[in-house]
Design an enzyme around this catalytic site. Structure first.
Site, PDB file in Angstrom:
ATOM      1  N   LYS A  53       0.860  -1.235   0.058  1.00 33.22           N
ATOM      2  CA  LYS A  53      -0.052  -0.022  -0.079  1.00 33.22           C
ATOM      3  C   LYS A  53       0.799   1.178   0.042  1.00 33.22           C
ATOM      4  O   LYS A  53       0.628   2.315  -0.774  1.00 33.22           O
ATOM      5  CB  LYS A  53      -0.945   0.067   1.292  1.00 33.22           C
ATOM      6  CG  LYS A  53      -1.910  -1.038   1.176  1.00 33.22           C
ATOM      7  CD  LYS A  53      -2.950  -1.221   2.273  1.00 33.22           C
ATOM      8  CE  LYS A  53      -3.669  -2.477   2.235  1.00 33.22           C
ATOM      9  NZ  LYS A  53      -4.444  -2.683   3.280  1.00 33.22           N
ATOM     10  N   GLN A  97      -5.216  -2.055   9.470  1.00 34.79           N
ATOM     11  CA  GLN A  97      -4.892  -3.525   8.963  1.00 34.79           C
ATOM     12  C   GLN A  97      -5.473  -4.560   9.512  1.00 34.79           C
ATOM     13  O   GLN A  97      -5.392  -4.362  10.984  1.00 34.79           O
ATOM     14  CB  GLN A  97      -3.456  -3.625   8.631  1.00 34.79           C
ATOM     15  CG  GLN A  97      -2.873  -4.840   7.914  1.00 34.79           C
ATOM     16  CD  GLN A  97      -3.497  -4.769   6.292  1.00 34.79           C
ATOM     17  OE1 GLN A  97      -3.623  -3.578   5.767  1.00 34.79           O
ATOM     18  NE2 GLN A  97      -4.016  -5.920   5.647  1.00 34.79           N
ATOM     19  N   ASP A 120     -11.123   2.146   4.153  1.00 34.03           N
ATOM     20  CA  ASP A 120     -11.804   0.790   3.746  1.00 34.03           C
ATOM     21  C   ASP A 120     -13.271   0.877   3.450  1.00 34.03           C
ATOM     22  O   ASP A 120     -13.551   0.092   2.918  1.00 34.03           O
ATOM     23  CB  ASP A 120     -11.435   0.148   5.038  1.00 34.03           C
ATOM     24  CG  ASP A 120     -10.324  -0.652   4.811  1.00 34.03           C
ATOM     25  OD1 ASP A 120      -9.754  -1.104   3.903  1.00 34.03           O
ATOM     26  OD2 ASP A 120      -9.819  -1.131   5.902  1.00 34.03           O
TER      27      ASP A 120
HETATM   28  N1  LIG Z   1      -8.192  -3.105   6.545  1.00 37.03           N
HETATM   29  C1  LIG Z   1      -7.967  -4.079   5.752  1.00 37.03           C
HETATM   30  N2  LIG Z   1      -7.529  -5.123   6.198  1.00 37.03           N
HETATM   31  C2  LIG Z   1      -7.545  -6.270   5.196  1.00 37.03           C
HETATM   32  C3  LIG Z   1      -7.946  -6.026   3.693  1.00 37.03           C
HETATM   33  C4  LIG Z   1      -8.502  -4.841   3.559  1.00 37.03           C
HETATM   34  O1  LIG Z   1      -9.268  -4.644   2.310  1.00 37.03           O
HETATM   35  N3  LIG Z   1      -8.501  -3.885   4.502  1.00 37.03           N
HETATM   36  N4  LIG Z   1      -7.913  -7.334   2.821  1.00 37.03           N
HETATM   37  C5  LIG Z   1      -7.206  -8.099   3.018  1.00 37.03           C
HETATM   38  C6  LIG Z   1      -5.576  -7.800   2.892  1.00 37.03           C
HETATM   39  N5  LIG Z   1      -5.428  -6.977   1.851  1.00 37.03           N
HETATM   40  C7  LIG Z   1      -5.174  -5.566   1.976  1.00 37.03           C
HETATM   41  O2  LIG Z   1      -5.179  -5.156   3.023  1.00 37.03           O
HETATM   42  C8  LIG Z   1      -4.472  -7.411   0.657  1.00 37.03           C
HETATM   43  C9  LIG Z   1      -4.625  -8.766  -0.037  1.00 37.03           C
HETATM   44  C10 LIG Z   1      -3.952  -9.081  -0.881  1.00 37.03           C
HETATM   45  C11 LIG Z   1      -3.478  -8.371  -1.893  1.00 37.03           C
HETATM   46  C12 LIG Z   1      -2.710  -8.649  -2.990  1.00 37.03           C
HETATM   47  O3  LIG Z   1      -2.452  -7.813  -3.893  1.00 37.03           O
HETATM   48  N6  LIG Z   1      -1.940  -9.889  -2.873  1.00 37.03           N
HETATM   49  C13 LIG Z   1      -1.317 -10.266  -3.997  1.00 37.03           C
HETATM   50  C14 LIG Z   1      -0.410 -11.685  -3.451  1.00 37.03           C
HETATM   51  C15 LIG Z   1       0.534 -11.201  -2.603  1.00 37.03           C
HETATM   52  C16 LIG Z   1       1.103 -12.200  -1.979  1.00 37.03           C
HETATM   53  O4  LIG Z   1       0.454 -12.916  -0.971  1.00 37.03           O
HETATM   54  O5  LIG Z   1       2.074 -12.693  -2.346  1.00 37.03           O
HETATM   55  C17 LIG Z   1      -2.188 -10.925  -5.173  1.00 37.03           C
HETATM   56  O6  LIG Z   1      -3.359 -11.258  -5.033  1.00 37.03           O
HETATM   57  O7  LIG Z   1      -1.574 -11.067  -6.224  1.00 37.03           O
HETATM   58  C18 LIG Z   1      -3.446  -7.161  -1.601  1.00 37.03           C
HETATM   59  C19 LIG Z   1      -4.105  -6.635  -0.311  1.00 37.03           C
HETATM   60  C20 LIG Z   1      -7.094  -8.439   4.611  1.00 37.03           C
HETATM   61  N7  LIG Z   1      -7.112  -7.283   5.709  1.00 37.03           N
END
Ligand SMILES: Nc1nc2c(c(=O)[nH]1)N[C@@H](CN(C=O)c1ccc(C(=O)N[C@@H](CCC(=O)O)C(=O)O)cc1)CN2
Length: 292
Positions: A53, A97, A120
């Site tokens: 982020k 988070q 969020d």
């Molecule tokens: N306050 C929040 N917490 C969490 C959220 C949220 O939207 N708000 N969502 C998830 C985690 N998340 C963002 O925070 C998130 C998850 C995955 C990805 C991402 O880009 N993943 C990559 C792979 C990365 C890896 O694991 O190697 C992908 O999908 O290509 C971004 C953000 C829980 N908590």
């Protein structure tokens, strides 16, 4: 049939390019959008997401404020930090988070965030406004992952009008809120929310035009559960450690064979995850634009 891949990396890169121009326009007016994150503890996945982020926000010209508290931080410690960010004019939007350590009251913490800075879109006031407003323009932050799912479909010319969307999982970041967006009059989808209490889930899945799988159960959605040609969005994440290399492996909720049946498939990784981050930054830029 081999599914068309809904490429979240490409779609999120396009969003970042659009945001770069909007950030530059705001900066020219003396307002540089500022994003903040609150990370409690040292969960490696949460550290990874928070790092993404900040890197991406800085790359498009935003200011970023990274705040961390130890895993044993008290409710009062977290709430004091929330109060600080609520009062900080350099911070236009921020997130806590999730998940938080179990001893903390997550609902009370999310509710303490100033709704105008709720990047969020999960504050009760913002979700409540979404419940009440099914038609008019939206002037509040929207939940990032649901918005990311919808953007990923629309940017691939997928028309949601009249489609039956089956959502799997009732977690707060997607399952409980995505129906509020999909059933607005501009999108006009019909939504079924399924969860661990659903009897005979495959019956619902087989009827779906679109499946949004957000259960966090590895390969829960099998090829035989999917209607040929359906769009399948893989949101859930299961992490395992490779016993041989010790490396962290990521698995989605959708079994690989689904690609042979589905018409559209968002991969995981590389699908909805990058969209979540792009829509988070969008929420913060929009919050700054509301002040301009
Ligand atoms: N306050 C929040 N917490 C969490 C959220 C949220 O939207 N708000 N969502 C998830 C985690 N998340 C963002 O925070 C998130 C998850 C995955 C990805 C991402 O880009 N993943 C990559 C792979 C990365 C890896 O694991 O190697 C992908 O999908 O290509 C971004 C953000 C829980 N908590």
């Amino acid at each position: 049939m081999t599914a068309k891949i809904l490429d979240g990396k490409a779609a999120s890169a396009a969003i970042r390019a659009e945001l770069t121009e909007r950030v530059a326009a705001l900066t020219a007016k003396g307002i540089t959008p500022g994003i903040a994150t609150v990370l409690v503890g040292a969960d490696p996945a949460s550290q990874l997401y928070v790092g993404m982020k900040h890197r991406q926000s800085e790359a498009i010209g935003m200011n970023s404020i990274q705040r961390e508290l130890p895993a044993d931080a008290t409710q009062e410690d977290v709430e004091a930090l929330i109060d600080e960010l609520n009062a900080d004019p350099a911070c236009h939007g921020y997130i806590v988070q999730l998940p938080l350590p179990k001893h903390l009251d997550t609902d009370a913490i999310l509710e303490r965030i100033d709704p105008a800075k709720d990047a969020d879109g999960l504050h009760p006031t913002n979700l409540g406004r979404l419940v009440l407003n099914v038609n008019g323009p939206i002037h509040t932050p929207l939940p990032c992952t649901p918005r990311g799912v919808i953007e990923l479909l629309l940017r691939n010319d997928y028309d949601l009008q009249g489609k039956h969307v089956v959502v799997v999982g009732r977690g707060v970041t997607i399952g409980r809120s995505i129906g509020l967006l999909l059933t607005r009059r501009d999108l006009n989808a019909t939504v079924t929310l399924t969860h661990t209490g659903t009897v005979d889930m495959p019956r619902y899945l087989r009827e779906a035009d679109v499946i949004v799988a957000a259960a966090g159960v590895k390969h829960l959605i099998r090829a035989e559960d999917v209607k040929p040609g359906a769009a399948v969005l893989d949101v859930g994440v299961t992490r395992e450690t490779d016993p041989e290399t010790g490396k962290s492996l990521v698995f989605g909720d959708v079994a690989p064979e689904v690609a042979e049946v589905a018409g559209y498939l968002s991969p995981n990784p590389g699908g909805v995850g990058p969209m979540t981050v792009a829509l988070l930054m969008t929420n913060v830029v929009e919050a700054a634009e509301r002040l301009a």
